[in-house]
Design a protein around this motif. Structure first.
Motif, PDB file in Angstrom:
ATOM      1  N   LYS A 154       0.807  -1.217   0.000  1.00 15.94           N
ATOM      2  CA  LYS A 154       0.000   0.000   0.000  1.00 15.94           C
ATOM      3  C   LYS A 154       0.843   1.271   0.000  1.00 15.94           C
ATOM      4  CE  LYS A 154      -0.571   0.129   5.054  1.00 15.94           C
ATOM      5  NZ  LYS A 154      -1.551   0.099   6.156  1.00 15.94           N
ATOM      6  N   GLU A 155       2.158   1.154   0.200  1.00 16.84           N
ATOM      7  CA  GLU A 155       3.017   2.327   0.268  1.00 16.84           C
ATOM      8  C   GLU A 155       3.778   2.594  -1.025  1.00 16.84           C
ATOM      9  OE1 GLU A 155       5.592   2.058   3.619  1.00 16.84           O
ATOM     10  OE2 GLU A 155       3.982   2.322   5.086  1.00 16.84           O
ATOM     11  N   VAL A 156       3.555   1.785  -2.053  1.00 16.88           N
ATOM     12  CA  VAL A 156       4.344   1.927  -3.261  1.00 16.88           C
ATOM     13  C   VAL A 156       3.525   1.496  -4.477  1.00 16.88           C
ATOM     14  CG1 VAL A 156       5.349  -0.394  -3.123  1.00 16.88           C
ATOM     15  CG2 VAL A 156       6.621   1.435  -4.250  1.00 16.88           C
ATOM     16  N   LYS A 157       3.832   2.085  -5.631  1.00 21.11           N
ATOM     17  CA  LYS A 157       3.219   1.714  -6.901  1.00 21.11           C
ATOM     18  C   LYS A 157       4.328   1.333  -7.878  1.00 21.11           C
ATOM     19  CE  LYS A 157      -1.134   2.899  -5.984  1.00 21.11           C
ATOM     20  NZ  LYS A 157      -2.261   1.944  -6.008  1.00 21.11           N
ATOM     21  N   GLN A 190       7.211   4.194  -7.739  1.00 18.32           N
ATOM     22  CA  GLN A 190       6.850   5.481  -7.147  1.00 18.32           C
ATOM     23  C   GLN A 190       6.204   5.268  -5.784  1.00 18.32           C
ATOM     24  OE1 GLN A 190       4.487   7.076 -10.496  1.00 18.32           O
ATOM     25  NE2 GLN A 190       5.932   8.775 -10.542  1.00 18.32           N
ATOM     26  N   SER A 191       6.438   6.214  -4.892  1.00 18.51           N
ATOM     27  CA  SER A 191       5.859   6.144  -3.548  1.00 18.51           C
ATOM     28  C   SER A 191       5.934   7.518  -2.906  1.00 18.51           C
ATOM     29  CB  SER A 191       6.635   5.127  -2.700  1.00 18.51           C
ATOM     30  OG  SER A 191       6.290   5.248  -1.332  1.00 18.51           O
ATOM     31  N   TYR A 193       6.663   7.895   0.074  1.00 16.24           N
ATOM     32  CA  TYR A 193       7.660   7.770   1.139  1.00 16.24           C
ATOM     33  C   TYR A 193       9.072   7.475   0.636  1.00 16.24           C
ATOM     34  CZ  TYR A 193       3.341   7.089   3.761  1.00 16.24           C
ATOM     35  OH  TYR A 193       2.092   7.234   4.291  1.00 16.24           O
ATOM     36  N   TYR A 194       9.199   7.113  -0.640  1.00 10.83           N
ATOM     37  CA  TYR A 194      10.495   6.727  -1.182  1.00 10.83           C
ATOM     38  C   TYR A 194      10.773   7.513  -2.471  1.00 10.83           C
ATOM     39  CZ  TYR A 194      10.092   2.794   2.029  1.00 10.83           C
ATOM     40  OH  TYR A 194       9.948   2.030   3.152  1.00 10.83           O
ATOM     41  N   LYS A 196      11.664   8.222  -6.257  1.00 13.63           N
ATOM     42  CA  LYS A 196      11.285   7.526  -7.494  1.00 13.63           C
ATOM     43  C   LYS A 196      12.499   6.832  -8.109  1.00 13.63           C
ATOM     44  CE  LYS A 196       9.376   8.513 -12.097  1.00 13.63           C
ATOM     45  NZ  LYS A 196       8.859   9.581 -12.979  1.00 13.63           N
ATOM     46  N   GLU A 285       0.318  11.273  -1.988  1.00 17.22           N
ATOM     47  CA  GLU A 285       1.308  12.001  -2.783  1.00 17.22           C
ATOM     48  C   GLU A 285       1.979  13.056  -1.922  1.00 17.22           C
ATOM     49  OE1 GLU A 285       1.438  14.709  -6.907  1.00 17.22           O
ATOM     50  OE2 GLU A 285      -0.478  14.065  -6.032  1.00 17.22           O
TER      51      GLU A 285
END
Length: 301
Positions: A154-157, A190-191, A193-194, A196, A285
């Motif tokens: 849930k924290e990253v795509k 992408q996230s 919290y992190y 790219k 975002e």
């Protein structure tokens, strides 16, 4: 057929509808995971504008047998999720199907052997083309570069880029599986919290780890929102250091009711007191200014 029989049919229709959004799920209710349950809850809310609880799913959907029919309002929600106007239409439609099946039963028996032969040929053809067109894939595990912990889905795509179009890749157990059509596949991670990352994935036989570098200020903001720190004065000072004076915050309201806007002072006042509503917020975002401070946040309630 009894109403409980129709409820079993509805459960299968719900799985079919779920698989249209998550085609990598090929199991049944017994193998339906906690992450699948959260995905289903969001899909039902998005499609019907009504809610269904995790406990209800465990009680009525994951159960192999059902001795009692659930409340009609819940049956209506699942029927709407499956494409009907409600439970009454679902029962009526499927009852008509059953009647039609009985009427055609004798005719189908006459064509039984012909159909079996046709299906056998079709199955051979499907297996041949599926095998010949099978794509080589590569599994990638997502980890925090500093802690080496796996990263929650849930924290990253994750996306692949094909013909300048983004195609989202499902994330399961902190892993993505990339189809390698060419020598290299371009993957974008992408996230909020992190930082790219864009990665070129080669045709290798071993599983690869992708180490994502966390955004320090975003991680601090996440900690503020999820923690139980009671020292509000300290929280306010720390927030002032990581938030831009020109901060804009958009909070997306539930049930598509619109959005709320907060500036830096309003948002800071909301965060210095650790309430349950703040803990339930999900950051979608984050944007930083040239100094690295957070200048824009989009949140889902």
């Amino acid at each position: 057929m009894t109403e409980l029989d129709f409820f079993q049919l509805l459960k299968q229709e719900v799985l079919v509808t779920y698989q249209k959004q998550y085609p990598y799920f090929q199991g049944n209710w017994k193998s339906f995971s906690s992450q699948d349950i959260q995905n289903l809850i969001e899909l039902v809310e998005e499609k019907t504008r009504q809610g269904i609880s995790e406990k209800w799913i465990y009680t009525h959907l994951k159960a192999e047998t059902n001795s009692k029919l659930p409340r009609k309002d819940m049956l209506d929600i699942l029927s709407q999720f499956s494409g009907c106007s409600g439970w009454d239409e679902f029962v009526f439609t499927n009852r008509e199907v059953v009647i039609g099946q009985k009427e055609n039963h004798s005719q189908k028996n006459k064509r039984h052997f012909v159909v079996i032969g046709f299906l056998a040929v079709l199955m051979v053809a499907i297996l041949f083309f599926a095998y010949s067109g099978k794509k080589q894939t590569q599994k990638l595990q997502l980890k925090n570069e500093f802690t080496n912990d796996t990263i929650q889905a849930k924290e990253v795509k994750a996306y692949t880029i094909e013909d300048d179009k983004k195609i989202e890749i499902p994330i399961r157990n902190s892993e993505i599986e990339v189809a390698l059509k060419d020598e290299n596949a371009k993957v974008v991670i992408q996230s909020p919290y992190y930082k790219k990352q864009e990665i070129k994935v080669n045709k290798t036989s071993e599983k690869t780890e992708i180490l994502l570098q966390p955004d320090d200020y975003a991680m601090m903001l996440k900690a503020f929102m999820k923690s139980d720190i009671k020292d509000w004065e300290t929280r306010k000072i720390q927030l002032n250091k990581i938030l831009s004076d020109n901060l804009e915050v958009i909070v997306m309201l539930k049930n598509d009711l619109g959005a709320e806007y907060f500036n830096k002072n309003e948002f800071s006042e909301k965060l210095i007191i650790p309430t349950e509503s703040v803990k339930r917020m999900q950051i979608l975002e984050i944007k930083n200014n040239n100094e690295g401070k957070i200048e824009f946040i989009r949140i889902k309630q």
